[in-house]
Motif scaffolding. Sequence first.
Motif, short mmCIF file in Angstrom:
data_model
loop_
_atom_site.label_atom_id
_atom_site.label_comp_id
_atom_site.label_asym_id
_atom_site.label_seq_id
_atom_site.Cartn_x
_atom_site.Cartn_y
_atom_site.Cartn_z
N SER A 90 0.87 -1.17 0.00
CA SER A 90 0.00 0.00 0.00
C SER A 90 0.91 1.22 0.00
O SER A 90 1.58 1.51 0.99
CB SER A 90 -0.88 0.01 1.25
N VAL A 91 0.94 1.91 -1.14
CA VAL A 91 1.85 3.04 -1.29
C VAL A 91 1.12 4.20 -1.98
O VAL A 91 0.12 4.00 -2.65
CB VAL A 91 3.11 2.67 -2.11
N PRO A 92 1.65 5.41 -1.83
CA PRO A 92 1.05 6.54 -2.55
C PRO A 92 1.11 6.32 -4.06
O PRO A 92 2.13 5.88 -4.60
CB PRO A 92 1.93 7.73 -2.14
N GLU A 93 0.00 6.58 -4.71
CA GLU A 93 -0.09 6.35 -6.15
C GLU A 93 0.97 7.11 -6.93
O GLU A 93 1.48 6.62 -7.94
CB GLU A 93 -1.49 6.75 -6.65
N SER A 94 1.35 8.28 -6.45
CA SER A 94 2.34 9.08 -7.16
C SER A 94 3.70 8.38 -7.27
O SER A 94 4.46 8.66 -8.18
CB SER A 94 2.52 10.44 -6.48
N LEU A 95 3.99 7.44 -6.35
CA LEU A 95 5.26 6.71 -6.40
C LEU A 95 5.30 5.64 -7.49
O LEU A 95 6.38 5.21 -7.88
CB LEU A 95 5.56 6.04 -5.06
N VAL A 96 4.13 5.19 -7.94
CA VAL A 96 4.09 4.04 -8.84
C VAL A 96 3.34 4.33 -10.14
O VAL A 96 2.96 3.40 -10.86
CB VAL A 96 3.46 2.82 -8.14
N ALA A 97 3.16 5.59 -10.47
CA ALA A 97 2.40 5.95 -11.67
C ALA A 97 2.99 5.29 -12.92
O ALA A 97 2.25 4.74 -13.75
CB ALA A 97 2.33 7.46 -11.84
N GLU A 98 4.29 5.31 -13.06
CA GLU A 98 4.93 4.72 -14.24
C GLU A 98 4.78 3.21 -14.28
O GLU A 98 4.45 2.64 -15.32
CB GLU A 98 6.43 5.08 -14.26
N GLU A 99 4.96 2.55 -13.14
CA GLU A 99 4.81 1.09 -13.08
C GLU A 99 3.38 0.66 -13.38
O GLU A 99 3.16 -0.35 -14.04
CB GLU A 99 5.25 0.56 -11.70
N LEU A 100 2.41 1.43 -12.89
CA LEU A 100 1.01 1.12 -13.18
C LEU A 100 0.71 1.30 -14.66
O LEU A 100 0.01 0.49 -15.26
CB LEU A 100 0.08 1.99 -12.34
N GLU A 101 1.27 2.35 -15.26
CA GLU A 101 1.05 2.59 -16.68
C GLU A 101 1.70 1.50 -17.54
O GLU A 101 1.11 1.06 -18.53
CB GLU A 101 1.63 3.96 -17.07
#
Length: 141
Positions: A90-101
């Motif tokens: 569970s992490v802030p979305e801003s840290l993983v935006a690229e990985e999610l994309e």
Amino acid sequence: MRILRFESIEKISHRILATPEHFQRYGFPQTPKDLISHPCIAYQFADGSLYHWEFSENGKPLKHKPLGQWTFSDSYMEVDAAKACLGLASVPESLVAEELELGTLICVLKPFSHSFSGLYLYYLHRNVSPALRMVIDTLRI
């Protein structure tokens, strides 16, 4: 009398995520209650306590104590552990935006996600210098 002003800089949304390989092995949780069958990566505060994952279900707050072998006091390390297939994080979305994309990490339980206004800047209301105004405007981006 001093008048302080505050401005919200950023809204923080925590996301529950893991690798596609994790979900192949454990399946996709459909509700926060399903997390009990998943290894989870915990975040530890400086006082030693663990962050309990926060959700909202039918308008009611719900918390989950992450269970697993891995505990970190750094969100970036949590992301690295999730990418290494060690469990859900569970992490802030801003840290993983690229990985999610890119699809290297997959977000789950989004309808139950909890967001909160996380960062605020407090300053004296009067006489805001151009330099401070530039800092405030830059932080909002």
